[in-house]
Design a protein around this motif. Structure first.
Motif, PDB file in Angstrom:
ATOM      1  N   TYR A 142     -17.144 -22.541  15.045  1.00 27.84           N
ATOM      2  CA  TYR A 142     -16.731 -23.539  16.036  1.00 27.84           C
ATOM      3  C   TYR A 142     -16.553 -24.921  15.411  1.00 27.84           C
ATOM      4  O   TYR A 142     -17.286 -25.297  14.495  1.00 27.84           O
ATOM      5  CB  TYR A 142     -17.792 -23.653  17.142  1.00 27.84           C
ATOM      6  CG  TYR A 142     -17.706 -22.599  18.233  1.00 27.84           C
ATOM      7  CD1 TYR A 142     -16.951 -21.442  18.079  1.00 27.84           C
ATOM      8  CD2 TYR A 142     -18.377 -22.782  19.438  1.00 27.84           C
ATOM      9  CE1 TYR A 142     -16.875 -20.488  19.084  1.00 27.84           C
ATOM     10  CE2 TYR A 142     -18.316 -21.832  20.451  1.00 27.84           C
ATOM     11  CZ  TYR A 142     -17.561 -20.682  20.264  1.00 27.84           C
ATOM     12  OH  TYR A 142     -17.484 -19.753  21.267  1.00 27.84           O
ATOM     13  N   ALA A 156     -21.199 -17.085  20.598  1.00 28.42           N
ATOM     14  CA  ALA A 156     -21.522 -18.005  21.681  1.00 28.42           C
ATOM     15  C   ALA A 156     -22.211 -17.261  22.821  1.00 28.42           C
ATOM     16  O   ALA A 156     -23.218 -17.733  23.368  1.00 28.42           O
ATOM     17  CB  ALA A 156     -20.244 -18.675  22.188  1.00 28.42           C
ATOM     18  N   LEU A 172     -14.299 -22.103  26.876  1.00 30.47           N
ATOM     19  CA  LEU A 172     -14.670 -21.327  25.693  1.00 30.47           C
ATOM     20  C   LEU A 172     -14.752 -19.821  25.974  1.00 30.47           C
ATOM     21  O   LEU A 172     -15.216 -19.066  25.119  1.00 30.47           O
ATOM     22  CB  LEU A 172     -16.024 -21.805  25.137  1.00 30.47           C
ATOM     23  CG  LEU A 172     -16.048 -23.145  24.412  1.00 30.47           C
ATOM     24  CD1 LEU A 172     -17.483 -23.517  24.051  1.00 30.47           C
ATOM     25  CD2 LEU A 172     -15.183 -23.115  23.151  1.00 30.47           C
ATOM     26  N   ARG A 193     -13.353 -17.525  23.471  1.00 30.97           N
ATOM     27  CA  ARG A 193     -13.983 -17.582  22.144  1.00 30.97           C
ATOM     28  C   ARG A 193     -15.451 -17.148  22.200  1.00 30.97           C
ATOM     29  O   ARG A 193     -16.211 -17.437  21.282  1.00 30.97           O
ATOM     30  CB  ARG A 193     -13.904 -19.017  21.595  1.00 30.97           C
ATOM     31  CG  ARG A 193     -12.499 -19.565  21.362  1.00 30.97           C
ATOM     32  CD  ARG A 193     -11.820 -18.906  20.166  1.00 30.97           C
ATOM     33  NE  ARG A 193     -12.572 -19.054  18.949  1.00 30.97           N
ATOM     34  CZ  ARG A 193     -12.458 -20.103  18.112  1.00 30.97           C
ATOM     35  NH1 ARG A 193     -11.598 -21.060  18.394  1.00 30.97           N
ATOM     36  NH2 ARG A 193     -13.178 -20.160  17.002  1.00 30.97           N
ATOM     37  N   ASP A 241     -16.912 -15.178  19.250  1.00 28.46           N
ATOM     38  CA  ASP A 241     -16.853 -15.797  17.919  1.00 28.46           C
ATOM     39  C   ASP A 241     -18.203 -16.394  17.535  1.00 28.46           C
ATOM     40  O   ASP A 241     -18.941 -16.913  18.385  1.00 28.46           O
ATOM     41  CB  ASP A 241     -15.800 -16.912  17.889  1.00 28.46           C
ATOM     42  CG  ASP A 241     -14.394 -16.366  18.089  1.00 28.46           C
ATOM     43  OD1 ASP A 241     -14.236 -15.128  18.115  1.00 28.46           O
ATOM     44  OD2 ASP A 241     -13.459 -17.180  18.227  1.00 28.46           O
ATOM     45  N   MET A 286     -16.200 -28.004  19.965  1.00 24.42           N
ATOM     46  CA  MET A 286     -16.533 -26.726  20.604  1.00 24.42           C
ATOM     47  C   MET A 286     -18.045 -26.533  20.673  1.00 24.42           C
ATOM     48  O   MET A 286     -18.576 -26.015  21.658  1.00 24.42           O
ATOM     49  CB  MET A 286     -15.870 -25.577  19.839  1.00 24.42           C
ATOM     50  CG  MET A 286     -14.358 -25.547  19.962  1.00 24.42           C
ATOM     51  SD  MET A 286     -13.591 -24.420  18.775  1.00 24.42           S
ATOM     52  CE  MET A 286     -14.103 -22.831  19.423  1.00 24.42           C
ATOM     53  N   LYS A 287     -18.739 -26.938  19.627  1.00 24.23           N
ATOM     54  CA  LYS A 287     -20.207 -26.837  19.628  1.00 24.23           C
ATOM     55  C   LYS A 287     -20.805 -27.685  20.744  1.00 24.23           C
ATOM     56  O   LYS A 287     -21.754 -27.270  21.417  1.00 24.23           O
ATOM     57  CB  LYS A 287     -20.754 -27.284  18.261  1.00 24.23           C
ATOM     58  CG  LYS A 287     -20.464 -26.303  17.135  1.00 24.23           C
ATOM     59  CD  LYS A 287     -20.926 -26.849  15.792  1.00 24.23           C
ATOM     60  CE  LYS A 287     -20.652 -25.824  14.674  1.00 24.23           C
ATOM     61  NZ  LYS A 287     -21.014 -26.338  13.343  1.00 24.23           N
TER      62      LYS A 287
END
Length: 299
Positions: free
Chosen positions: A130, A92, A119, A122, A125, A134-135
């Protein structure tokens, strides 16, 4: 109050189809606006026009009181009008660094925007790991990188599960509470009612209502009524100065729309004085959904 965006008689035709029909409204700084309408009502086309990706057939729009041309104005706009498009095998954080490079902006806000959309933990990651929610949150983070004055979102909760929907809405509320102006296209009444301060209702490209959400819902409500003698009750309602109209449903419950504030106690006493005994009496407020259905039904 500063006008961020103004639409004047905006029209877009695709052949014989008129997607947007003489649409006019203003977006004022610091409010959350919902463009509300069924699928195919012209919401996405309207956003496409003001973001300079769709050419209008006629009419005009201007950003920031016309002080900036569209190209310069859009540098102060954050927008998501398509599905999130990031590199699956990049983190990300690296995806956002790439966005910064493309837009020519500094990377200093990456951690801040990731924290805004929950986020930050994360950020290392890969995007492919995701969830859909989350996207979508990463897409919002991307749109916030240039510290925009207005955030434009097209159906931001589409396809998400209830948890994802809740998270996106909470983020929108959080951003709005910090003074961000938001323009949101949605077909979900619930979304507009929970998130927006103002609403523009459109159907088949035509504006049906524009104004504060609470004013759209500022009716006097209605009574649900039933009597052993509904025929006498209907005569009573026809001649009552506080009843605008009424309709009888399948279960013999009569819905009586109020034209002014009125108490259930007083109506009950008045009907009793006319030898009409009410076996059912409930006073209700019209929901945004009922207002919306009434608007679209009249067209």
């Amino acid at each position: 109050m500063e006008t961020i965006l103004q639409l004047k008689g905006l029209t877009k035709k695709f052949g014989s189809l008129t997607a947007v029909n003489n649409l006019s409204f203003d977006i004022q700084k610091g409010n959350v606006y919902g463009i509300l309408g069924p699928n195919g009502s012209g919401k996405s086309t309207t956003l496409g026009i003001v973001l300079n990706v769709v050419n209008p057939t006629s009419g005009s729009f201007n950003w920031f009181d016309g002080t900036l041309n569209t190209h310069e104005a859009l540098k102060k706009v954050g927008a998501i009008i398509e599905s999130p498009n990031f590199y699956p095998s990049m983190s990300a954080e690296d995806n956002l660094k790439l966005v910064c490079k493309i837009k020519g902006i500094h990377t200093s806000r990456i951690d801040e925007v990731l924290e805004t959309v929950n986020l930050l933990d994360r950020k290392k990651d890969h995007f492919k790991s995701y969830s859909l929610g989350m996207k979508q949150r990463l897409a919002i983070a991307s749109a916030l990188l240039n510290d925009p004055e207005i955030l434009i979102l097209d159906e931001p909760t589409n396809g998400l599960d209830p948890q994802g929907i809740h998270q996106i809405r909470e983020i929108m509320k959080k951003i709005a509470s910090e003074g961000m102006t938001i323009l949101l296209a949605s077909h979900l009444l619930d979304e507009v009612e929970k998130v927006c301060t103002h609403v523009v209702v459109i159907r088949k490209g035509v504006k049906l209502y524009s104004g504060p959400v609470d004013e759209m819902n500022a009716t006097h409500g209605f009574f649900e009524l039933k009597s052993e003698s509904n025929s006498e009750l209907k005569v009573f309602l026809e001649n009552h100065p506080a009843i605008e109209s009424y309709e009888e449903g399948e279960t013999d419950i009569i819905k009586a729309i109020l034209s002014k504030p009125y108490s259930a106690q007083l109506l009950n006493q008045e009907s009793f004085d006319k030898d009409i005994v009410l076996t059912h009496l409930v006073q209700r407020k019209e929901t945004l959904e009922e207002q919306f259905l009434k608007l679209t039904k009249e067209q």
